[in-house]
Every structure is written in C-alpha cells, then in structure tokens.
Design a protein around this motif. Sequence first.
Motif, PDB file in Angstrom:
ATOM      1  N   ILE A 210      33.853  31.515  34.846  1.00 35.99           N
ATOM      2  CA  ILE A 210      35.109  32.135  34.164  1.00 35.99           C
ATOM      3  C   ILE A 210      34.755  33.420  33.513  1.00 35.99           C
ATOM      4  CG2 ILE A 210      36.193  31.776  31.942  1.00 35.99           C
ATOM      5  CD1 ILE A 210      36.068  28.695  32.528  1.00 35.99           C
ATOM      6  N   ALA A 211      33.586  33.864  32.788  1.00 34.81           N
ATOM      7  CA  ALA A 211      33.337  34.954  32.321  1.00 34.81           C
ATOM      8  C   ALA A 211      33.172  36.075  33.439  1.00 34.81           C
ATOM      9  CB  ALA A 211      32.024  34.825  31.555  1.00 34.81           C
ATOM     10  N   GLY A 212      32.614  35.646  34.505  1.00 37.78           N
ATOM     11  CA  GLY A 212      32.297  36.750  35.664  1.00 37.78           C
ATOM     12  C   GLY A 212      33.661  36.878  36.129  1.00 37.78           C
ATOM     13  N   ILE A 213      34.640  36.192  36.459  1.00 33.29           N
ATOM     14  CA  ILE A 213      35.771  36.386  36.733  1.00 33.29           C
ATOM     15  C   ILE A 213      36.673  37.463  36.029  1.00 33.29           C
ATOM     16  CG2 ILE A 213      38.146  35.601  37.304  1.00 33.29           C
ATOM     17  CD1 ILE A 213      36.737  32.993  38.901  1.00 33.29           C
ATOM     18  N   ALA A 214      36.626  37.239  34.473  1.00 40.01           N
ATOM     19  CA  ALA A 214      37.218  37.856  33.367  1.00 40.01           C
ATOM     20  C   ALA A 214      36.731  39.437  33.545  1.00 40.01           C
ATOM     21  CB  ALA A 214      36.684  37.481  32.088  1.00 40.01           C
ATOM     22  N   VAL A 215      35.291  39.723  33.765  1.00 41.91           N
ATOM     23  CA  VAL A 215      34.712  41.150  34.114  1.00 41.91           C
ATOM     24  C   VAL A 215      35.151  41.751  35.282  1.00 41.91           C
ATOM     25  CG1 VAL A 215      32.544  42.283  34.222  1.00 41.91           C
ATOM     26  CG2 VAL A 215      32.640  40.369  32.559  1.00 41.91           C
ATOM     27  N   LEU A 216      35.425  40.744  36.326  1.00 41.78           N
ATOM     28  CA  LEU A 216      35.672  41.286  37.747  1.00 41.78           C
ATOM     29  C   LEU A 216      37.173  41.817  37.636  1.00 41.78           C
ATOM     30  CD1 LEU A 216      35.287  41.797  40.827  1.00 41.78           C
ATOM     31  CD2 LEU A 216      36.229  39.015  40.973  1.00 41.78           C
ATOM     32  N   GLN A 217      38.154  41.305  36.784  1.00 39.91           N
ATOM     33  CA  GLN A 217      39.415  41.481  36.534  1.00 39.91           C
ATOM     34  C   GLN A 217      39.294  43.144  35.856  1.00 39.91           C
ATOM     35  OE1 GLN A 217      40.820  38.343  33.863  1.00 39.91           O
ATOM     36  NE2 GLN A 217      41.845  37.498  35.393  1.00 39.91           N
TER      37      GLN A 217
END
Length: 288
Positions: free
Chosen positions: A251-258
């Motif tokens: 979840i956190a990784g996708i937030a940063v990827l966004q």
Amino acid sequence: MQWLLDPLMVSFVRRALFAGMLVSVLCGLVGTWVVLRGMAFMSEAISHGMLPGVAVAYLAGANLLVGAAASAVVMILGVAWVSKNSRLSEDTVIGLLFVGMLALGVVIVSRARSFAVDLTAFLFGDVLSATRGDLIWLAAAAAVAGIVSVIAYRPFVALVFDERKAHTLGLQPRWAHLALLALVVLAVVASFRIVGTLLVFGLLVAPSATAALFGRSIGATMAIAVLLGWSATFAGLIVSWNADTAAGATIAGIAVLQFFVAALARSAARRLRPALRPTRYPFDRWRP
C-alpha cells in the motif's frame, strides 16, 4: 475477474480495506498540513521516535498506544527544549533526537528477545489483522483531525504561508504549530498498528505531496489526498493478495509510486504545452 473479487470475499480483507481507508482520511487531512508546512522530517522522526515508548509499554504489559504517544510527546518536548536552549537548527536537533530515540528503542528491544515478532509488526504494521476496535479508534482519530482542521483553519493557513503575518494578526503561531504537532502525533499513533511506523510516513506524505501538485486550494488538496490514499489502499490489497506480498508495504509503495507517476505526467504535460506553465514566478528557472 476472480483476481479482483476473491480478496473482497474474505472478511479480514474487507476490514483491512476499511482500516486503510480510514487511515487514508486521517493521513490525508494531517498530511496536507505537514506537506505545506514542511514538517515531513519532523513527522518521520516522531514515527521512529515512538519505539522506546512502545518497547517499554510492551515489556510492562501496558497499552502500546499509550507508550507510543508518551514517547512521541517526549520527542517533541525534547526538540522544543534543545532548540530553545542552543544555537542548533531545528533540523539538527530533530536528527539528533531521532537517532537517539531510535537507538534507545533498539537497546530496550535487544534486552527482550521475545519482542522480535512484535517489532516487525511495529515497523511494518499488519493491516490484515485490523479489528473492529481498530476501525472505531481510526474513525475517532479521523473525526478529531477533521474537527481540529476546521476550527484551527485560519491559524494553520497563516502559519503555513507566513508565520510572521500570523503573529501580527494575533493568530498565535506557536499554539498553531503545537496543534499541528499534536495532529501529527495523533495520525502516527493511530496508524502505526495498521501500516507500521516505517510505512505510516509514506501514507502521511506521499498522497498529500501528490495532491499538492494538482490541488488549487487546501480543501481540494485534502480531498485529492484522501482519494489517492483510498486508491493506494485498494490497489495495494489486491496486489498483495494476488502477488503474496506484505500488504502494508505494498500500500505504501503504491502511494509513493503515485507521486512519481503524477510528477512525470505533470512534467510531460508542461513540456508538451508550454503555454500552460504558471507565469506567477517569471524567474522560476533560476530559482534553487
């Protein structure tokens, strides 16, 4: 479509989704102020500085949330005291106390070998183990953050954009700053069990930083940040279920990827349409 529907048929995944959405609301509200105020480093230090309090609370059989909150308050008071009684910059003081509190926490943890598994949960969270009690606690924390943001909106805005003007207008910038710090503590303490202290920083900063690229007002930025947090939570849980990865980290990784996708898209759009570049700062290219 089974890869999308199967996870949502499981009760603990649905609870994890609701928990992640509540964390997104809380972090979207608080994170917007953090990003605009430039308090990201302080937020990270608070999230890591909670380790001694959590370790002591665990060894004493006390409530971990109380230990985390107490440790975070000690961190804030320490930064304020050292900054006031020395010539060091606040960033330097934060860095020193950040390392000191983290080291103290590791020392305490090293004295209790049985803490190893719980330390992993403390650092990385366990969103899939969210309970109904966690949901109630997160909902209450998000409600408090929303109420404080509404009541203290004017002081917060003045503090974010011009601290000296806030003082001139009698908006008590010091009290507004303390209120912001209290919101950061609330967000970190409320969320660390779900996504962990290492990852709560990602949800606190990444969606709000992404939203700040497009939001035309503070309210719009908060709304966009919440929506980005919801999308990261949903996508992260789906990816985690199908790829067998850690849910919180995904979840956190996708937030940063966004953020990076949005930043690249915004940069590409500006290159393709130079006329849309803001003209408020005509010497932007020379700014550091």
